[in-house]
Enzyme design. Structure first.
Site, PDB file in Angstrom:
ATOM      1  N   ASP A 150       0.821  -1.222   0.000  1.00  0.00           N
ATOM      2  CA  ASP A 150       0.000   0.000   0.000  1.00  0.00           C
ATOM      3  C   ASP A 150       0.853   1.270   0.000  1.00  0.00           C
ATOM      4  O   ASP A 150       0.644   2.170  -0.810  1.00  0.00           O
ATOM      5  CB  ASP A 150      -0.902   0.058   1.250  1.00  0.00           C
TER       6      ASP A 150
ATOM      7  N   ARG B 288       0.251   4.507  17.201  1.00  0.00           N
ATOM      8  CA  ARG B 288      -0.222   5.503  16.215  1.00  0.00           C
ATOM      9  C   ARG B 288       0.024   6.945  16.624  1.00  0.00           C
ATOM     10  O   ARG B 288       0.524   7.732  15.803  1.00  0.00           O
ATOM     11  CB  ARG B 288      -1.699   5.278  15.856  1.00  0.00           C
TER      12      ARG B 288
HETATM   13  N1  ARG Z   1      -7.794  -3.728  15.454  1.00  0.00           N
HETATM   14  C1  ARG Z   1      -6.538  -3.284  15.947  1.00  0.00           C
HETATM   15  C2  ARG Z   1      -6.606  -1.840  16.342  1.00  0.00           C
HETATM   16  O1  ARG Z   1      -7.520  -1.177  15.960  1.00  0.00           O
HETATM   17  C3  ARG Z   1      -5.413  -3.568  14.997  1.00  0.00           C
HETATM   18  C4  ARG Z   1      -5.416  -2.755  13.729  1.00  0.00           C
HETATM   19  C5  ARG Z   1      -4.260  -2.982  12.798  1.00  0.00           C
HETATM   20  N2  ARG Z   1      -4.233  -4.345  12.409  1.00  0.00           N
HETATM   21  C6  ARG Z   1      -3.715  -4.831  11.298  1.00  0.00           C
HETATM   22  N3  ARG Z   1      -3.728  -6.106  11.177  1.00  0.00           N
HETATM   23  N4  ARG Z   1      -3.228  -4.089  10.371  1.00  0.00           N
HETATM   24  O2  ARG Z   1      -5.786  -1.351  17.064  1.00  0.00           O
END
Ligand code: ARG
Length: 399
Positions: free
Chosen positions: A17, A96
């Site tokens: 991506d 993040r």
């Molecule tokens: N559901 C998890 C969150 O919201 C992980 C998201 C990222 N997961 C992934 N496999 N890219 O924190």
């Protein structure tokens, strides 16, 4: 109008991506700075750097943020006992706001007016990145290529990459979507999309199946100071090393797996698998120590705060006033959370087998059923009579 190109800092992972995104952004008139935060994902950074360059990035920044991640993100969450829906220890969610901070700093340094991420429009991560950027640098504009472009499937992205001769690696692609850092791995998609379907063995990235774990149990002693783990089996270690070490031991015992259907922020339920070996051990040990040193009311109240803290992290509200206020509260509670916890790792099972602290509120003379008991049992009757007075009144009403 000047014809100067616009400058953008893209959160780059090295995957399909974001590699396509470099080229796509370039095609839209941006000079692309690929920014990669090292949060312990253990990727091949040399290869990734070359890939970003080949895809057309004008600059590649690889930023080792492991230490900050541990000290300013992971440990505050550990002290809070934060978890989402009781199970998810937030590895991805915690990274993040940190990566967003890295993007913002890189944008400031390079004079970029734009930042970009490779998140889809269905997930939580786009929200976390963008809310963090709004709070840290509201003047920056965010571009989310994956949400905008016309490449609606993986196959189309691969075709785009081939057409533009982008250096991608399609052969080794896992059938799952993965996000990995020091605090754990998040796994979704592929066969996991059926919540009735047992997790296929190959979905797990870190932990061994419990039947393949060593037959001999391991006992580890963890020393915490003010809620922060400082030593493992007597050896002082910095946070990054301590977590790495615990991950390597606990994953061999198959500790730290979670399988849940989780409520995403964007309103859908999704089936997610998590592996967080070190985090799972540290959460249990930390809680056991709190149980020993905190008074009942603080301990119970803090449990409610843990759930709220977990929601704030999950919802991308890291830099908000409430989160800051909660940190102050949590730190106040951690003043006494100093001491030792012994944990035992056995095939797939983790148990706390001992705890001790100079701040312990445990009083054996009060708790014992032996001869040295000093608990004055005659006080209990008056206590129950008074405490039960309103309930006696209700009982007398007969309903
Ligand atoms: N559901 C998890 C969150 O919201 C992980 C998201 C990222 N997961 C992934 N496999 N890219 O924190």
């Amino acid at each position: 109008m000047t014809n100067r190109r616009k400058r953008i800092v893209l959160a780059y992972s090295g995957g399909l991506d974001t590699t396509v995104a470099v080229r796509w952004l370039k095609g839209r008139g941006y000079d692309v700075i690929a920014y990669l935060a090292d949060v312990g994902q253990e990727s091949d950074f040399t290869k990734i750097r070359q890939r970003a360059k080949k895809a057309g990035a004008c600059e590649v920044i690889i930023d080792d943020l492991k230490r900050v991640f541990v000290d300013d993100f992971i440990f505050p969450a550990l002290k809070a006992g934060a978890a989402y829906e009781n199970k998810y220890l937030l590895a991805t969610a915690l990274s993040r706001p940190l990566i967003a901070m890295g993007l913002v700093n890189a944008a400031k340094k390079s004079g970029a007016q734009y930042v970009a991420h490779g998140c889809t429009g269905k997930g939580n991560d786009q929200v976390r990145f963008e809310l963090s950027v709004k709070m840290l640098a509201p003047h920056l504009s965010v571009i989310a290529p994956v949400r905008e472009w016309e490449l609606v499937s993986r196959d189309q992205e691969i075709r785009y990459a081939k057409t533009h001769r982008l250096p991608i690696d399609v052969t080794k692609k896992s059938p799952y979507s993965l996000d990995k850092n020091l605090w754990g791995v998040s796994i979704e998609a592929g066969a996991l999309e059926d919540p009735w379907h047992e997790v296929p063995r190959d979905a797990y990235q870190l932990t061994r199946d419990s039947h393949k774990a060593p037959s001999k149990a391991a006992v580890m002693e963890i020393y915490f100071k003010k809620g922060i783990p400082k030593r493992l089996n007597g050896n002082g270690l910095d946070g990054v090393k301590l977590i790495e070490k615990l991950n390597s031991v606990a994953s061999k015992y198959g500790i730290g797996r979670a399988d849940l259907v989780e409520n995403r922020l964007v309103g859908i339920k999704s089936r997610e698998i998590y592996e967080a070996p070190a985090a799972t051990v540290l959460y249990s040990a930390h809680e056991a120590l709190e149980n020993l040193v905190l008074d009942r009311e603080t301990f119970h109240f803090k449990n409610g705060i843990a759930a709220k803290y977990g929601e704030l992290v999950y919802y991308g509200l890291w830099y908000t006033p409430l989160k800051k206020a909660l940190d102050k509260f949590i730190d106040e509670t951690q003043k006494r959370v100093t001491g030792y916890v012994k944990v035992k790792l056995e095939r797939g099972a983790l148990s706390v087998i001992g705890r001790r602290s100079d701040y312990s509120l445990y009083n054996k003379e009060l708790a014992t059923y032996g001869d040295d008991d000093i608990f004055d049992q005659s006080l209990a009757k008056g206590f129950i009579d008074l405490w039960g007075m309103p309930y006696t009144a209700i009982g007398k009403k007969g309903k």
